[in-house]
Scaffold this motif. Structure first.
Motif, PDB file in Angstrom:
ATOM      1  N   UNK A 141      65.382 -98.954 -20.638  1.00  0.00           N
ATOM      2  CA  UNK A 141      66.358 -99.201 -21.700  1.00  0.00           C
ATOM      3  C   UNK A 141      67.774 -99.228 -21.139  1.00  0.00           C
ATOM      4  N   UNK A 142      68.072 -98.298 -20.241  1.00  0.00           N
ATOM      5  CA  UNK A 142      69.401 -98.265 -19.631  1.00  0.00           C
ATOM      6  C   UNK A 142      69.665 -99.538 -18.826  1.00  0.00           C
ATOM      7  N   UNK A 143      68.652-100.039 -18.119  1.00  0.00           N
ATOM      8  CA  UNK A 143      68.812-101.301 -17.387  1.00  0.00           C
ATOM      9  C   UNK A 143      69.140-102.439 -18.349  1.00  0.00           C
ATOM     10  N   UNK A 144      68.442-102.480 -19.474  1.00  0.00           N
ATOM     11  CA  UNK A 144      68.666-103.543 -20.438  1.00  0.00           C
ATOM     12  C   UNK A 144      70.021-103.484 -21.104  1.00  0.00           C
ATOM     13  N   UNK A 145      70.628-102.291 -21.152  1.00  0.00           N
ATOM     14  CA  UNK A 145      71.927-102.119 -21.813  1.00  0.00           C
ATOM     15  C   UNK A 145      73.088-102.065 -20.826  1.00  0.00           C
ATOM     16  N   UNK A 146      72.810-102.148 -19.537  1.00  0.00           N
ATOM     17  CA  UNK A 146      73.850-101.965 -18.517  1.00  0.00           C
ATOM     18  C   UNK A 146      75.005-102.943 -18.724  1.00  0.00           C
ATOM     19  N   UNK A 147      76.246-102.435 -18.827  1.00  0.00           N
ATOM     20  CA  UNK A 147      77.391-103.324 -19.053  1.00  0.00           C
ATOM     21  C   UNK A 147      77.952-103.944 -17.778  1.00  0.00           C
ATOM     22  N   UNK A 148      77.549-103.443 -16.619  1.00  0.00           N
ATOM     23  CA  UNK A 148      78.071-103.962 -15.361  1.00  0.00           C
ATOM     24  C   UNK A 148      77.024-103.912 -14.271  1.00  0.00           C
ATOM     25  N   UNK A 149      77.292-104.634 -13.183  1.00  0.00           N
ATOM     26  CA  UNK A 149      76.311-104.736 -12.106  1.00  0.00           C
ATOM     27  C   UNK A 149      76.087-103.391 -11.421  1.00  0.00           C
ATOM     28  N   UNK A 150      77.150-102.611 -11.234  1.00  0.00           N
ATOM     29  CA  UNK A 150      77.006-101.333 -10.533  1.00  0.00           C
ATOM     30  C   UNK A 150      76.092-100.387 -11.307  1.00  0.00           C
ATOM     31  N   UNK A 151      76.274-100.328 -12.634  1.00  0.00           N
ATOM     32  CA  UNK A 151      75.411 -99.468 -13.436  1.00  0.00           C
ATOM     33  C   UNK A 151      73.977 -99.984 -13.444  1.00  0.00           C
ATOM     34  N   UNK A 152      73.804-101.293 -13.470  1.00  0.00           N
ATOM     35  CA  UNK A 152      72.454-101.853 -13.433  1.00  0.00           C
ATOM     36  C   UNK A 152      71.745-101.457 -12.140  1.00  0.00           C
ATOM     37  N   UNK A 153      72.460-101.501 -11.031  1.00  0.00           N
ATOM     38  CA  UNK A 153      71.872-101.085  -9.751  1.00  0.00           C
ATOM     39  C   UNK A 153      71.457 -99.613  -9.814  1.00  0.00           C
ATOM     40  N   UNK A 154      72.347 -98.774 -10.346  1.00  0.00           N
ATOM     41  CA  UNK A 154      72.026 -97.352 -10.452  1.00  0.00           C
ATOM     42  C   UNK A 154      70.820 -97.088 -11.333  1.00  0.00           C
TER      43      UNK A 154
END
Length: 459
Positions: free
Chosen positions: A95-108
């Motif tokens: 869910x967090x991946x799907x809601x990630x607002x930026x690339x850095x957070x998506x990577x994390x």
């Protein structure tokens, strides 16, 4: 008497096994579902090509680094509890991946998703003996469990393309949430009272060194083209690898409970299986990544069309083991399928040198079909070699090490071949170089199997 679910009604056991297989499907699906989303993620969130490589590789990197530790944690908690915790963690991080607002957070979040998968994977296979006490039933269950992973690899590009074109790239992550919640509820009702295993001590120093070595290696390979290979950061990452790898070997040799027992490698068959597992995954996942970029950037296909065009490689990969490889292994041994795989695989990868922006699809389709036939022929004998070669008492650990080597191979394949593509004059040139490297990898696997299966006195 069977323990846990094995003592319950057949229907309850079947539902529990369905939960195990569905969990395996979801985990394996996420190893390659992101490839087709790379151009769309870049369009939405921006970022460099190396950053996008982290989105693809972060998940697999975390699994490779932590899967052995995940097995030890599963023994402490009980595989049923580890499975439920892992499923919930996978749902939250998806869910967090799907809601990630930026690339850095998506990577994390992708890294955290891999942490959850590293807890899930060992628990999945560890539950099967408790679900099925009869050896014959257990063997059939393991075969079915393995086929769900192959089905996930085959379906991944098509499912990914369908969701991306209809709902957007975020849907490939969010779709995991209701599935994982359903798995959790089903497992909670059907898989209970699994006894805890022995409280194996966790090799803390070994785990820290493994994370340091794998993380630094991945950073150097993926960021080298953008930072420059002689930049201080890349040189520092290389130094960490050079220091951490021998330190890990020393710690494993001295530890009473090592992550990777050195005794595993006393049989050269296991050494070959581990190396070949790494090379196989390097070639397979690297190829899928290159093809996904090539189809969408050179041929300008949509994600769904690209997923459909990848069907020759995924279908051949899924169908070859039950229809051809298993019979060859029984009748001719482990080496013959791998030799046959090389005979079809090398031409399949080299045929890609004829593919460019104007080449007809039948050339690409024929090449991918041969590549899929190669993977379906080569992997089962390699996995069997990893199962039969560990010393007594280390079969489970050997399986974990083999799976860790495969995950590492996937990380390296995407990092190295993706880096070559990003540094080349064009996507087509980068793909051609990558396919030549893959053809060499196919030959290496066949040569190493020859080494493993020839008696030592003849070698």
């Amino acid at each position: 008497m069977e323990v846990g679910i094995g003592a319950g009604p057949t229907r309850r056991r079947s539902l529990g096994f369905f939960a195990v297989c569905l969990g395996n499907f979801v985990i394996m699906l996420d190893t390659n579902i992101v490839n087709l989303a790379v151009p769309h993620i870049q369009e939405s969130l921006g970022g460099s090509f190396s950053g996008l490589l982290w989105v693809v590789n972060g998940y697999t990197l975390a699994v490779a680094a932590l899967i052995l530790c995940g097995g030890a944690i599963g023994d402490r908690l009980g595989n049923d509890r580890a499975y439920r915790f892992g499923v919930l963690g996978f749902a939250v991080t998806s869910l967090l991946c799907g809601l990630a607002p930026g690339l850095e957070l998506l990577i994390g979040f992708r890294l955290l998703q891999g942490v959850a998968a590293a807890l899930l994977l060992p628990a999945l296979l560890g539950l099967i003996p408790h679900l099925f006490a009869d050896p014959a039933a257990r063997s059939r269950a393991v075969a079915i469990w393995g086929s769900t992973g192959a089905a996930a690899l085959a379906a991944g590009p098509l499912i990914s393309g369908l969701f991306i074109d209809t709902l957007g790239w975020r849907a490939i992550f969010v779709v995991n949430v209701p599935i994982c919640v359903g798995i959790y509820l089903l497992a909670r009702r059907t898989i209970t009272d699994i006894p805890r295993g022995p409280r194996r001590p966790i090799d803390g120093w070994g785990q820290v060194l493994a994370i340091a070595a794998l993380g630094a290696l991945a950073f150097a390979l993926m960021e080298g083209p953008s930072y420059g290979w002689t930049s201080p950061l890349i040189l520092a990452a290389g130094a960490i690898v050079v220091l951490a790898v021998p330190a890990f070997v020393v710690v494993q040799a001295r530890s009473a409970h090592p992550l990777v027992p050195p005794r595993l490698f006393s049989d050269r068959r296991f050494t070959v299986a581990a190396v070949n597992g790494l090379v196989f995954q390097f070639v397979f996942f690297g190829t899928l990544f290159l093809l996904a970029i090539y189809l969408q950037t050179v041929h300008r296909t949509s994600a769904l069309v690209a997923g459909l065009q990848l069907l020759p490689i995924t279908i051949a990969t899924a169908l070859a083991p039950p229809l051809l490889t298993s019979r060859l292994m029984i009748e001719r041994g482990l080496s013959v399928p791998v030799y046959l795989a090389a005979l079809v695989g090398v031409p399949g990868f080299l045929l890609m040198l004829l593919c460019d922006a104007t080449s007809p699809y039948w050339v690409l389709g024929a090449a991918m079909a041969l590549q899929g036939l190669w993977s379906g022929l080569a992997l089962p004998p390699t996995a069997s070699l990893a199962v039969v070669s560990p010393p007594p008492g280390l079969t489970g650990t050997g399986s974990g090490v083999f799976n860790a080597s495969r995950q590492l191979g996937g990380v390296l394949g995407v990092a190295v071949l993706g880096g070559i593509m990003s540094s080349a004059d064009s996507v087509v040139t980068g793909m051609h170089i990558g396919m030549v490297i893959c053809a060499v990898g196919v030959g290496v696997i066949a040569l190493l199997v020859r080494y493993a299966t020839v008696p030592a006195s003849a070698g």
